[in-house]
Scaffold this motif. Structure first.
Motif, PDB file in Angstrom:
ATOM      1  N   ARG A   1      -3.942  -5.762  -2.376  1.00 37.12           N
ATOM      2  CA  ARG A   1      -3.573  -5.597  -3.785  1.00 37.12           C
ATOM      3  C   ARG A   1      -3.086  -6.940  -4.314  1.00 37.12           C
ATOM      4  NH1 ARG A   1       1.576  -4.715  -5.863  1.00 37.12           N
ATOM      5  NH2 ARG A   1       3.251  -5.146  -4.380  1.00 37.12           N
ATOM      6  N   SER A   2      -3.315  -7.179  -5.616  1.00 34.54           N
ATOM      7  CA  SER A   2      -2.876  -8.430  -6.236  1.00 34.54           C
ATOM      8  C   SER A   2      -2.520  -8.169  -7.690  1.00 34.54           C
ATOM      9  CB  SER A   2      -3.974  -9.495  -6.143  1.00 34.54           C
ATOM     10  OG  SER A   2      -5.174  -9.021  -6.732  1.00 34.54           O
ATOM     11  N   LYS A   3      -1.495  -8.872  -8.170  1.00 35.06           N
ATOM     12  CA  LYS A   3      -1.076  -8.737  -9.563  1.00 35.06           C
ATOM     13  C   LYS A   3      -2.205  -9.156 -10.501  1.00 35.06           C
ATOM     14  CE  LYS A   3       2.721 -10.640 -10.777  1.00 35.06           C
ATOM     15  NZ  LYS A   3       3.811 -11.639 -10.901  1.00 35.06           N
ATOM     16  N   TYR A   4      -2.296  -8.454 -11.621  1.00 34.96           N
ATOM     17  CA  TYR A   4      -3.274  -8.833 -12.639  1.00 34.96           C
ATOM     18  C   TYR A   4      -2.729  -8.359 -13.985  1.00 34.96           C
ATOM     19  CZ  TYR A   4      -7.720  -9.682 -14.982  1.00 34.96           C
ATOM     20  OH  TYR A   4      -8.691 -10.162 -15.828  1.00 34.96           O
ATOM     21  N   GLY A   5      -2.156  -9.283 -14.769  1.00 35.61           N
ATOM     22  CA  GLY A   5      -1.576  -8.916 -16.050  1.00 35.61           C
ATOM     23  C   GLY A   5      -0.466  -7.896 -15.860  1.00 35.61           C
ATOM     24  N   HIS A   6      -0.461  -6.888 -16.713  1.00 29.43           N
ATOM     25  CA  HIS A   6       0.498  -5.794 -16.595  1.00 29.43           C
ATOM     26  C   HIS A   6      -0.089  -4.681 -15.729  1.00 29.43           C
ATOM     27  CE1 HIS A   6       2.925  -6.974 -20.434  1.00 29.43           C
ATOM     28  NE2 HIS A   6       3.133  -7.773 -19.415  1.00 29.43           N
ATOM     29  N   GLY A   7      -0.694  -5.073 -14.634  1.00 26.56           N
ATOM     30  CA  GLY A   7      -1.285  -4.122 -13.712  1.00 26.56           C
ATOM     31  C   GLY A   7      -1.569  -4.804 -12.394  1.00 26.56           C
ATOM     32  N   GLN A   8      -2.521  -4.266 -11.646  1.00 27.34           N
ATOM     33  CA  GLN A   8      -2.856  -4.845 -10.350  1.00 27.34           C
ATOM     34  C   GLN A   8      -4.258  -4.415  -9.934  1.00 27.34           C
ATOM     35  OE1 GLN A   8      -0.214  -3.097  -7.250  1.00 27.34           O
ATOM     36  NE2 GLN A   8       0.401  -1.639  -8.825  1.00 27.34           N
ATOM     37  N   VAL A   9      -4.870  -5.250  -9.128  1.00 25.53           N
ATOM     38  CA  VAL A   9      -6.169  -4.925  -8.537  1.00 25.53           C
ATOM     39  C   VAL A   9      -5.906  -4.453  -7.112  1.00 25.53           C
ATOM     40  CG1 VAL A   9      -8.404  -5.813  -7.817  1.00 25.53           C
ATOM     41  CG2 VAL A   9      -7.402  -6.551  -9.992  1.00 25.53           C
TER      42      VAL A   9
ATOM     43  N   LYS B   1     -11.412   6.758   4.841  1.00 25.59           N
ATOM     44  CA  LYS B   1     -12.202   7.130   6.020  1.00 25.59           C
ATOM     45  C   LYS B   1     -13.231   8.191   5.655  1.00 25.59           C
ATOM     46  CE  LYS B   1      -9.291   6.117  10.018  1.00 25.59           C
ATOM     47  NZ  LYS B   1      -8.625   6.703  11.208  1.00 25.59           N
ATOM     48  N   ASP B   2     -14.182   8.377   6.552  1.00 20.86           N
ATOM     49  CA  ASP B   2     -15.206   9.421   6.401  1.00 20.86           C
ATOM     50  C   ASP B   2     -16.001   9.269   5.106  1.00 20.86           C
ATOM     51  OD1 ASP B   2     -14.275  10.543   8.794  1.00 20.86           O
ATOM     52  OD2 ASP B   2     -12.809  11.763   7.726  1.00 20.86           O
ATOM     53  N   MET B   3     -16.231   8.027   4.710  1.00 23.28           N
ATOM     54  CA  MET B   3     -17.053   7.748   3.539  1.00 23.28           C
ATOM     55  C   MET B   3     -18.232   6.886   3.963  1.00 23.28           C
ATOM     56  SD  MET B   3     -15.670   9.129   0.794  1.00 23.28           S
ATOM     57  CE  MET B   3     -16.246   8.201  -0.640  1.00 23.28           C
ATOM     58  N   PRO B   4     -19.342   6.931   3.216  1.00 23.56           N
ATOM     59  CA  PRO B   4     -20.434   5.998   3.504  1.00 23.56           C
ATOM     60  C   PRO B   4     -19.912   4.566   3.481  1.00 23.56           C
ATOM     61  CG  PRO B   4     -21.123   7.648   1.903  1.00 23.56           C
ATOM     62  CD  PRO B   4     -19.653   7.836   2.097  1.00 23.56           C
ATOM     63  N   LYS B   5     -20.481   3.709   4.290  1.00 23.24           N
ATOM     64  CA  LYS B   5     -19.976   2.341   4.450  1.00 23.24           C
ATOM     65  C   LYS B   5     -19.810   1.622   3.119  1.00 23.24           C
ATOM     66  CE  LYS B   5     -18.751  -0.870   7.404  1.00 23.24           C
ATOM     67  NZ  LYS B   5     -17.561  -0.691   8.268  1.00 23.24           N
ATOM     68  N   GLU B   6     -20.771   1.823   2.216  1.00 23.44           N
ATOM     69  CA  GLU B   6     -20.720   1.100   0.947  1.00 23.44           C
ATOM     70  C   GLU B   6     -19.604   1.628   0.021  1.00 23.44           C
ATOM     71  OE1 GLU B   6     -23.792   4.404   0.444  1.00 23.44           O
ATOM     72  OE2 GLU B   6     -23.136   2.997   1.995  1.00 23.44           O
ATOM     73  N   LEU B   7     -19.048   2.810   0.328  1.00 22.20           N
ATOM     74  CA  LEU B   7     -18.000   3.389  -0.504  1.00 22.20           C
ATOM     75  C   LEU B   7     -16.641   3.412   0.189  1.00 22.20           C
ATOM     76  CD1 LEU B   7     -19.908   6.471  -1.999  1.00 22.20           C
ATOM     77  CD2 LEU B   7     -19.461   4.271  -3.101  1.00 22.20           C
ATOM     78  N   GLU B   8     -16.615   2.928   1.413  1.00 22.15           N
ATOM     79  CA  GLU B   8     -15.368   2.995   2.192  1.00 22.15           C
ATOM     80  C   GLU B   8     -14.236   2.233   1.510  1.00 22.15           C
ATOM     81  OE1 GLU B   8     -14.675   0.921   6.140  1.00 22.15           O
ATOM     82  OE2 GLU B   8     -15.094   2.959   6.808  1.00 22.15           O
ATOM     83  N   ASN B   9     -14.522   1.032   0.995  1.00 21.06           N
ATOM     84  CA  ASN B   9     -13.531   0.234   0.285  1.00 21.06           C
ATOM     85  C   ASN B   9     -13.754   0.365  -1.217  1.00 21.06           C
ATOM     86  OD1 ASN B   9     -12.301  -0.728   2.609  1.00 21.06           O
ATOM     87  ND2 ASN B   9     -13.710  -2.458   2.770  1.00 21.06           N
ATOM     88  N   CYS B  10     -12.756   0.893  -1.893  1.00 15.21           N
ATOM     89  CA  CYS B  10     -12.872   1.190  -3.322  1.00 15.21           C
ATOM     90  C   CYS B  10     -12.026   0.195  -4.110  1.00 15.21           C
ATOM     91  CB  CYS B  10     -12.400   2.625  -3.564  1.00 15.21           C
ATOM     92  SG  CYS B  10     -12.643   3.209  -5.235  1.00 15.21           S
ATOM     93  N   LEU B  11     -12.677  -0.676  -4.896  1.00 13.49           N
ATOM     94  CA  LEU B  11     -11.987  -1.688  -5.686  1.00 13.49           C
ATOM     95  C   LEU B  11     -11.591  -1.089  -7.040  1.00 13.49           C
ATOM     96  CD1 LEU B  11     -11.144  -4.701  -6.082  1.00 13.49           C
ATOM     97  CD2 LEU B  11     -13.427  -5.071  -7.051  1.00 13.49           C
ATOM     98  N   LEU B  12     -10.272  -1.108  -7.349  1.00 14.59           N
ATOM     99  CA  LEU B  12      -9.760  -0.441  -8.538  1.00 14.59           C
ATOM    100  C   LEU B  12      -8.823  -1.343  -9.321  1.00 14.59           C
ATOM    101  CD1 LEU B  12      -8.727   2.859  -6.718  1.00 14.59           C
ATOM    102  CD2 LEU B  12     -10.761   2.593  -8.164  1.00 14.59           C
ATOM    103  N   PHE B  13      -8.857  -1.209 -10.651  1.00 20.29           N
ATOM    104  CA  PHE B  13      -7.794  -1.792 -11.457  1.00 20.29           C
ATOM    105  C   PHE B  13      -6.812  -0.687 -11.777  1.00 20.29           C
ATOM    106  CE2 PHE B  13      -5.844  -2.529 -15.650  1.00 20.29           C
ATOM    107  CZ  PHE B  13      -5.077  -3.638 -15.302  1.00 20.29           C
ATOM    108  N   VAL B  14      -5.547  -0.909 -11.418  1.00 24.72           N
ATOM    109  CA  VAL B  14      -4.484   0.065 -11.658  1.00 24.72           C
ATOM    110  C   VAL B  14      -3.604  -0.484 -12.784  1.00 24.72           C
ATOM    111  CG1 VAL B  14      -2.532   1.290 -10.636  1.00 24.72           C
ATOM    112  CG2 VAL B  14      -4.538   0.734  -9.226  1.00 24.72           C
TER     113      VAL B  14
END
Length: 439
Positions: free
Chosen positions: A229-237, A243-256
């Motif tokens: 996780r990393s700070k980004y403005g008034h939020g974070q990435v 687990k138990d997800m297809p390899k391409e979906l295992e890591n989910c990149l989100l802006f919170v």
């Protein structure tokens, strides 16, 4: 009843206080023909973070163009905030109609010998009824307190969520973490998946109760976790690993769009719950998850405003776990700023620990009362600060507005103003801020 009469009726019911148990709500819902069975439900409890998780899940489901009802407590300014549907709070005329219908059902139940319901039970029944009337696809329901005997606990959800378990409401929920976890675990239903970020003793209790009910438990640190996780403005990435997800979906990149490590964990909990929903409902997908989460909004949880170049932060932080989360978020966002605090606390909270976490040597503190009979007096809080020998100047103010005016005058470049200690003062703070920004 009109809206004003509805509020008067509900506030009169508030005199009955908190009465755990499901008999009263079940009696009302039976006379309403069980509206709670008309749609899918996500049920959320936890000591802290449940409101944020409810907001995130709701936003994602709305992004999938589903009609979603959201039920939360308490409200900050208006009762209508508690019942939210399709992106808007319930209109006052609809609120009055729901209150009238539920009052009639409650009066029939009382005539049949059922005990008079509490304010929260009436509001819960109103939400269930209104969501059915509006034909929602999903309702995201936040527990009021605990879980086992909470009036929301009359539903069979598609997924249950327990954000975390910490000490709070000991008078009602238990004197240790194991007992409190048992109360939270009350929302676990037979065969229904559960998602939690609870750790240590509470997690052990949740594992036991989920196992007894043959409910699959997905817990933070094993089934899902934050990779980075990393700070980004008034939020974070945030990257959430599942687990138990297809390899391409295992890591989910989100802006919170919320700050702090605790909100990253809340986002991970919401993501895991939504992942389970996606497996059941093809109308919700990974794109909805990313877009909906980025658009989530939640008032009064590290809500940041800029006033004359000085950041004003509003956050409930009403118990030690919430105060710890706020402390970490402030240190991350504003590590070098002096704090000017507008602070209050309630009689049934661990105020001493909250003070230890949030008030430091050299800070300036304005103490006030919350607009509830449960509030502590400023003088009482001042004595607690002095007993802990915190070298800070503190002043008692007669109202939230006066405290905010004083804090604004006190704050200089390089300071941050923090309004915290109870959700009950945030409504007045928001109205004050709206006037200031408007000017």
């Amino acid at each position: 009843m009109n809206y004003e009469e509805s509020i008067a009726y509900l506030e009169a019911a508030a005199s009955f206080g908190i009465k755990p148990g499901l008999e009263r709500i079940e009696a009302i819902l039976e006379r309403l023909d069980h509206p709670e069975k008309a749609y899918k439900v996500i049920h959320v409890t936890g000591t802290n973070g449940k409101g944020s998780v409810v907001a995130m899940i709701t936003s994602v489901l709305e992004n999938a163009t589903l009609k979603v009802g959201r039920y939360i407590s308490p409200h900050l300014i208006d009762y209508t905030e508690r019942i939210h549907i399709a992106g808007h709070d319930i209109p006052k005329e609809d609120f009055a109609k729901a209150a009238t219908v539920v009052r009639e059902a409650a009066e029939k139940a009382i005539a049949d010998g059922v005990e008079a319901p509490t304010e929260f039970e009436l509001l819960t029944a109103m939400a269930f009824w209104y969501f059915k009337e509006q034909k929602v696809d999903y309702a995201v329901m936040e527990v009021g307190m605990g879980g086992l005997y909470d009036s929301t606990n009359v539903i069979i959800p598609v997924v249950s969520v327990i954000t975390n378990v910490a000490m709070d409401h000991e008078k009602y929920l238990g004197k240790n973490l194991e007992e409190i976890a048992h109360q939270k675990a009350g929302i676990i239903k037979e065969g229904i998946p559960v998602v939690t970020a609870a750790q240590h003793v509470p997690l052990k209790q949740l594992k036991k109760e989920a196992h007894d009910k043959k409910a699959r438990l997905y817990f933070y640190g094993r089934d899902f976790e934050i990779d980075t996780r990393s700070k980004y403005g008034h939020g974070q990435v945030v990257v959430v690993k599942r687990k138990d997800m297809p390899k391409e979906l295992e890591n989910c990149l989100l802006f919170v769009p919320f700050v702090g490590a605790h909100q990253a964990v809340n986002a991970a909990v919401a993501t895991m719950a939504l992942t389970l929903i996606m497996k059941q409902d093809e109308r919700v997908n990974e794109n909805d998850l990313r877009e909906g989460l980025a658009r989530a909004q939640w008032k009064g949880r590290f809500e940041i405003h800029d006033l004359g170049g000085i950041p004003f932060v509003m956050d409930g932080a009403h118990n030690p776990a919430g105060a710890e989360a706020l402390k970490e978020a402030i240190e991350e966002q504003y590590p070098d700023k002096r704090r000017v605090l507008v602070f209050t606390s309630l009689q049934d909270k661990d105020t001493e620990t909250v003070i230890q976490l949030l008030i430091r040597k050299g800070d300036r503190v304005f103490l006030t009362e919350a607009p509830t009979p449960r509030t502590r007096k400023p003088e009482e809080i001042a004595a607690m600060i002095d007993e802990q020998k915190i070298a800070t100047v503190h002043t008692a103010e007669p109202s939230v507005t006066k405290a905010l005016d004083s804090a604004q005058k006190e704050a200089k470049d390089g300071d941050v103003v923090i309004i915290c200690g109870s959700l009950y003062i945030l409504g007045e703070a928001m109205e004050w801020m709206a006037k200031k920004i408007g000017n």
